[in-house]
Enzyme design. Structure first.
Site, short mmCIF file in Angstrom:
data_model
loop_
_atom_site.label_atom_id
_atom_site.label_comp_id
_atom_site.label_asym_id
_atom_site.label_seq_id
_atom_site.Cartn_x
_atom_site.Cartn_y
_atom_site.Cartn_z
CB VAL A 144 -0.84 0.18 1.55
CG1 VAL A 144 -1.94 1.54 1.20
CG2 VAL A 144 -1.73 -1.37 1.54
CE LYS B 87 -1.60 0.66 -5.01
NZ LYS B 87 -0.85 1.25 -5.61
N1 HSE Z 1 0.86 0.67 -10.25
C1 HSE Z 1 0.80 1.26 -8.88
C2 HSE Z 1 0.26 2.50 -9.30
C3 HSE Z 1 2.00 0.50 -8.42
O1 HSE Z 1 0.55 3.20 -9.45
O2 HSE Z 1 0.23 3.16 -7.46
C4 HSE Z 1 2.42 1.06 -6.98
O3 HSE Z 1 1.34 0.56 -6.38
#
Ligand code: HSE
Length: 437
Positions: A134, A207
């Site tokens: 997260v 998250k």
């Molecule tokens: N794809 C995610 C972001 C990567 O852009 O936050 C990090 O978790």
């Protein structure tokens, strides 16, 4: 004082952006890390098919047989940084059954199967640590579990997808096209393998599920998060919101209310003077409202090799400390604090309460504005601001900001407004939150 001279042995599964970053960080900062753990950390295995000539892999066994690696006696800690649900789930389960400590950055896996994994970890007296899952480099899990441990957390709201925030920022500041910015985020290693996870809010919902579980002591319930992405946000609405003094941010919000818990991810108008409204680019921020300390805000890089590796290695350091200082070698931190809150319902979208930005494109006719405001007022929806924009083609965009209202009421009112003959196109509705306490 060194408690144990034996090194702690690691297997790193996955040598992509995060795995490569963690390996490099462990090597480059080995002396400092040893000073903090009192023990040497030795990488014995890497699990990957990839060739990474840029990394120093001498003396490390490399294989793509992940199940074999996690059963090896010269592995104390398994670091899963390959992502995806399968085979990560099976490999971690096997590691747990073999008494290995686990560090993972895998938010999708935890949000969807974390309850099973944590239960297995408890049964086998090992830890599954997940700081990197997260908000990348922001130590938000440790903040909630340790720094704010004395508090009752009332709500938290975060920009927890760097790619989405990067896209919204570039669109606003430079007028860049959506796809162009997304491509750059992919090249920089920020975006998920499937970028719809970023753009449609799935990554943020993963998250948020994990954050809410830590904050409220509830099981992980990804399927109950109301999720809306940023793909429908237009430059037109970004501009109108700015004229009214707001920024549009993609927020994940978890809030305790009287009748349950709201879990929601959606684009949100935030007053432009609020700190979180000024979190730009790939940066993440999480605002936590806790009863004793009040609001605290955590800001930093939410994606990328260095920040995510920083969180992975912090978890490794914690585990090394724990296994070095407990008699039985087991971890001391409970996996999930299932407090007496497990019966609290997660509210349906219709039961949640938010303010709104509405854009209604109407024909320039006498009485249209009155019809709209009458419908809103009969539904008990209080209007905070109303702004008639200049004509676009043959239509007048009417922008309305409302006070917070239960969504079911807004649904009913909007259905009536949408049915007015003078209204064209689908009404734009973006939620609005004022987060400063
Ligand atoms: N794809 C995610 C972001 C990567 O852009 O936050 C990090 O978790």
């Amino acid at each position: 004082m060194e408690c144990d001279v034996k090194p702690v042995r690691l297997a790193i599964l996955g040598l992509g952006t995060v795995g490569g970053g963690a390996l490099k960080l462990l090597q480059e900062n080995a002396a400092e890390i040893k000073r903090r753990t009192g023990r040497e950390i030795q990488i014995t295995h890497v699990g990957t098919r990839r060739s990474r000539p840029d990394l120093e892999l001498e003396g490390i066994q490399q294989s793509d047989d992940l199940m074999h690696i996690v059963r090896q006696p010269d592995v104390d800690v398994v670091v899963e940084v390959m992502g995806g649900i399968h085979p990560a789930y099976e490999v971690i389960m096997e590691a747990i059954k073999h008494g290995k400590q686990v560090v993972t950055a895998n938010k999708a896996l935890l949000a969807e199967h974390g309850n099973e994994l944590f239960k297995a970890a408890e049964d086998n007296a090992v830890q599954v640590a997940y700081e990197a899952a997260v908000a990348g480099g922001i130590p938000i899990i440790k903040v909630i579990r340790e720094g704010l441990a004395a508090n009752r957390i009332e709500w938290l709201a975060g920009i927890i997808n760097g790619t989405g925030n990067f896209i919204l920022t570039e669109m606003r500041d430079k007028g860049r096209a959506f796809t162009d910015v997304l491509k750059e985020a992919q090249e920089l290693g920020y975006a998920e393998a499937d970028p719809t996870f970023d753009v449609e809010g799935i990554d943020a919902a993963h998250k948020l599920t994990i954050l809410a579980s830590c904050a409220f002591g509830i099981p992980l319930q990804f399927d109950k998060v109301y999720t809306e992405g940023i793909s429908k946000i237009t430059a037109q609405d970004v501009k109108y919101a700015e004229e009214l003094g707001f920024r549009i941010k993609h927020l994940g919000i978890a809030r305790r209310v009287e009748n349950g818990i709201e879990l929601r991810v959606h684009p949100t108008l935030i007053p432009e003077e609020e700190l979180i409204a000024n979190v730009n680019g790939v940066k993440n921020a999480v605002l936590v409202q806790a009863h004793a300390v009040g609001p605290t805000l955590y800001y930093g890089a939410g994606a990328g090799a260095g920040p995510t590796a920083s969180a992975v290695v912090a978890d490794i350091v914690d585990i090394v400390r724990d296994i070095s200082y407990t008699e039985d070698g087991a971890g001391t931190i409970p996996q999930l604090a299932f407090e007496a809150l497990t019966d609290v319902p997660i509210l349906k979208r219709e039961e949640m309460t938010t303010g709104y930005y509405l854009r209604v494109d109407a024909e320039d006719q006498t009485g249209v504005l009155a019809d709209i405001t009458t419908i809103l007022s009969r539904a008990g929806i209080s209007i905070d601001a109303i702004m008639q924009q200049s004509r676009l083609k043959d239509l007048i965009p009417i922008v309305i900001l409302t006070d917070p209202v239960v969504e079911s009421k807004m649904d009913e009112a909007l259905a009536k407004i949408q049915a007015l003959p003078a209204i064209h196109g689908e009404i734009v509705r973006i939620r609005l939150e004022s987060l400063d306490s």
